[in-house]
Design a protein around this motif. Structure first.
Motif, mmCIF file in Angstrom:
data_model
loop_
_atom_site.group_PDB
_atom_site.id
_atom_site.type_symbol
_atom_site.label_atom_id
_atom_site.label_comp_id
_atom_site.label_asym_id
_atom_site.label_seq_id
_atom_site.Cartn_x
_atom_site.Cartn_y
_atom_site.Cartn_z
ATOM 1 N N GLN A 107 0.832 -1.206 0.000
ATOM 2 C CA GLN A 107 0.000 0.000 0.000
ATOM 3 C C GLN A 107 0.868 1.257 0.000
ATOM 4 O O GLN A 107 0.602 2.211 -0.749
ATOM 5 N N ASN A 108 1.896 1.267 0.827
ATOM 6 C CA ASN A 108 2.791 2.425 0.871
ATOM 7 C C ASN A 108 3.485 2.631 -0.471
ATOM 8 O O ASN A 108 3.651 3.770 -0.937
ATOM 9 N N TYR A 109 3.890 1.530 -1.093
ATOM 10 C CA TYR A 109 4.538 1.611 -2.411
ATOM 11 C C TYR A 109 3.567 2.171 -3.450
ATOM 12 O O TYR A 109 3.929 3.034 -4.264
ATOM 13 N N ILE A 110 2.340 1.683 -3.429
ATOM 14 C CA ILE A 110 1.323 2.135 -4.387
ATOM 15 C C ILE A 110 1.051 3.628 -4.216
ATOM 16 O O ILE A 110 1.042 4.392 -5.190
ATOM 17 N N LYS A 115 1.961 9.369 -5.894
ATOM 18 C CA LYS A 115 2.516 10.694 -5.598
ATOM 19 C C LYS A 115 3.590 11.055 -6.622
ATOM 20 O O LYS A 115 3.672 12.205 -7.072
ATOM 21 N N ASP A 116 4.417 10.078 -7.011
ATOM 22 C CA ASP A 116 5.433 10.330 -8.034
ATOM 23 C C ASP A 116 4.784 10.751 -9.349
ATOM 24 O O ASP A 116 5.267 11.648 -10.033
ATOM 25 N N PHE A 117 3.702 10.086 -9.694
ATOM 26 C CA PHE A 117 3.067 10.318 -10.992
ATOM 27 C C PHE A 117 2.213 11.581 -11.002
ATOM 28 O O PHE A 117 2.296 12.398 -11.921
ATOM 29 N N ALA A 118 1.380 11.744 -9.982
ATOM 30 C CA ALA A 118 0.379 12.816 -9.988
ATOM 31 C C ALA A 118 0.720 13.976 -9.066
ATOM 32 O O ALA A 118 0.012 14.986 -9.070
ATOM 33 N N ASP A 119 1.771 13.819 -8.261
ATOM 34 C CA ASP A 119 2.177 14.839 -7.299
ATOM 35 C C ASP A 119 1.101 15.107 -6.251
ATOM 36 O O ASP A 119 1.082 16.154 -5.617
ATOM 37 N N SER A 120 0.186 14.164 -6.084
ATOM 38 C CA SER A 120 -0.900 14.325 -5.120
ATOM 39 C C SER A 120 -1.595 12.980 -4.948
ATOM 40 O O SER A 120 -1.572 12.136 -5.849
ATOM 41 N N LEU A 121 -2.219 12.796 -3.787
ATOM 42 C CA LEU A 121 -3.016 11.591 -3.552
ATOM 43 C C LEU A 121 -4.510 11.903 -3.557
ATOM 44 O O LEU A 121 -5.325 11.062 -3.167
ATOM 45 N N ASN A 122 -4.864 13.093 -4.021
ATOM 46 C CA ASN A 122 -6.267 13.506 -4.001
ATOM 47 C C ASN A 122 -7.159 12.590 -4.835
ATOM 48 O O ASN A 122 -8.329 12.401 -4.517
ATOM 49 N N GLU A 123 -6.603 12.044 -5.914
ATOM 50 C CA GLU A 123 -7.376 11.174 -6.804
ATOM 51 C C GLU A 123 -6.846 9.740 -6.758
ATOM 52 O O GLU A 123 -6.901 9.020 -7.756
ATOM 53 N N LYS A 124 -6.349 9.318 -5.612
ATOM 54 C CA LYS A 124 -5.694 8.014 -5.540
ATOM 55 C C LYS A 124 -6.625 6.858 -5.909
ATOM 56 O O LYS A 124 -6.186 5.871 -6.510
ATOM 57 N N GLU A 125 -7.914 6.980 -5.569
ATOM 58 C CA GLU A 125 -8.843 5.893 -5.896
ATOM 59 C C GLU A 125 -8.929 5.667 -7.399
ATOM 60 O O GLU A 125 -9.138 4.540 -7.854
ATOM 61 N N ILE A 142 -5.221 -4.065 -7.509
ATOM 62 C CA ILE A 142 -4.625 -3.021 -6.669
ATOM 63 C C ILE A 142 -5.627 -2.577 -5.608
ATOM 64 O O ILE A 142 -5.265 -2.375 -4.436
ATOM 65 N N GLU A 143 -6.884 -2.447 -5.992
ATOM 66 C CA GLU A 143 -7.921 -2.107 -5.010
ATOM 67 C C GLU A 143 -7.994 -3.167 -3.914
ATOM 68 O O GLU A 143 -8.192 -2.841 -2.733
ATOM 69 N N LEU A 144 -7.834 -4.428 -4.300
ATOM 70 C CA LEU A 144 -7.872 -5.507 -3.309
ATOM 71 C C LEU A 144 -6.682 -5.412 -2.358
ATOM 72 O O LEU A 144 -6.836 -5.600 -1.143
ATOM 73 N N ILE A 145 -5.508 -5.118 -2.883
ATOM 74 C CA ILE A 145 -4.325 -4.966 -2.025
ATOM 75 C C ILE A 145 -4.542 -3.842 -1.018
ATOM 76 O O ILE A 145 -4.239 -3.989 0.176
ATOM 77 N N ILE A 146 -5.077 -2.724 -1.483
ATOM 78 C CA ILE A 146 -5.340 -1.592 -0.594
ATOM 79 C C ILE A 146 -6.347 -1.992 0.485
ATOM 80 O O ILE A 146 -6.175 -1.671 1.673
ATOM 81 N N ALA A 147 -7.390 -2.700 0.088
ATOM 82 C CA ALA A 147 -8.416 -3.119 1.050
ATOM 83 C C ALA A 147 -7.837 -4.072 2.093
ATOM 84 O O ALA A 147 -8.149 -3.966 3.288
ATOM 85 N N LEU A 148 -6.995 -4.996 1.667
ATOM 86 C CA LEU A 148 -6.401 -5.951 2.608
ATOM 87 C C LEU A 148 -5.414 -5.259 3.547
ATOM 88 O O LEU A 148 -5.299 -5.632 4.722
ATOM 89 N N GLU A 211 4.459 0.859 -13.656
ATOM 90 C CA GLU A 211 4.935 1.154 -15.004
ATOM 91 C C GLU A 211 3.760 1.384 -15.955
ATOM 92 O O GLU A 211 3.813 2.258 -16.821
ATOM 93 N N TYR A 212 2.697 0.620 -15.787
ATOM 94 C CA TYR A 212 1.509 0.796 -16.630
ATOM 95 C C TYR A 212 0.910 2.184 -16.442
ATOM 96 O O TYR A 212 0.436 2.804 -17.406
ATOM 97 N N MET A 213 0.947 2.687 -15.222
ATOM 98 C CA MET A 213 0.417 4.019 -14.939
ATOM 99 C C MET A 213 1.123 5.070 -15.794
ATOM 100 O O MET A 213 0.495 6.000 -16.307
#
Length: 218
Positions: A107-110, A115-125, A142-148, A211-213
């Motif tokens: 989760q921390n890595y994600i 943050k690296d890509f968008a410079d913000s977590l406002n739209e992280k979902e 990825i949503e499942l990893i975050i939920a777990l 990388e896909y992001m």
């Protein structure tokens, strides 16, 4: 090694020389050249920054964390053969929080990658939902990893928060009255990623997602 700093230094030298030539000239031709350099300098800075942020500087610490957690789990697995009273229930009891820590590390890595890509977590979902060929209406891995990860952090507080609950429900993971740990969301969730609960399978998943992001805009 060419760096943003060395490129900036070269630009300044060229820019200064052009100004000297301009002072000796009555035409506006050299001014246009300088303006072009200014424009290209802005583009160069943008490209340099993009490439710098795209480089996955987070993967080293993630790999170290997952390696350490995997080795710890291996110690517990060995105890199944070395200690006569140490059975599967003991293993699940002691390994569940360790697997939980792995999900938190992912989760921390994600979030750091967003943050690296968008410079913000406002739209992280929005970024959690990214997955190649994901059928409409489905939840991403990825949503499942975050939920777990959130479940692991808050499982002793009772019913998960709404967002976590929604994801766990989507994947049919039980979180109420977990009487047998092999039926807990952590282990049932691991089954959805890897039959052997291999944490490096999840590591590959999250690094590919990162990388896909970026690659969507190549």
């Amino acid at each position: 090694m060419v760096t943003a700093h060395s490129g900036d230094y070269l630009y300044k030298k060229i820019h200064a020389k052009l100004k000297i030539f301009l002072a000796l000239s009555d035409t506006g031709k050299l001014m246009k050249v300088i303006e072009k350099f200014d424009f290209e300098k802005q583009n160069m800075t943008k490209i340099t920054n993009t490439h710098f942020l795209r480089i996955d500087h987070r993967v080293v610490s993630l790999s170290m964390a997952i390696t350490g957690l995997t080795e710890t789990i291996s110690v517990l697995k060995n105890q199944l053969n070395e200690i006569h009273w140490y059975d599967g229930e003991w293993f699940l009891e002691e390994s569940e929080p360790i697997y939980g820590l792995a999900f938190i590390a992912f989760q921390n890595y994600i979030n750091g990658s967003i943050k690296d890509f968008a410079d913000s977590l406002n739209e992280k979902e929005t970024y959690y939902k990214l997955e190649k060929n994901l059928p409409e209406g489905n939840k991403s891995r990825i949503e499942l990893i975050i939920a777990l990860a959130n479940y692991a952090k808050h499982k002793d507080e009772g019913i998960p928060h709404r967002g976590t609950k929604e994801i766990l429900d989507h994947f049919n993971l039980n979180y109420e009255d977990v009487n047998y740990l092999d039926k807990s969301p952590i282990f049932q969730g691991l089954n959805l990623f890897s039959e052997g609960w291999d944490l490096f399978t999840l590591k590959t998943l999250v690094t590919d997602w990162r990388e896909y992001m970026w690659a969507r805009f190549d």
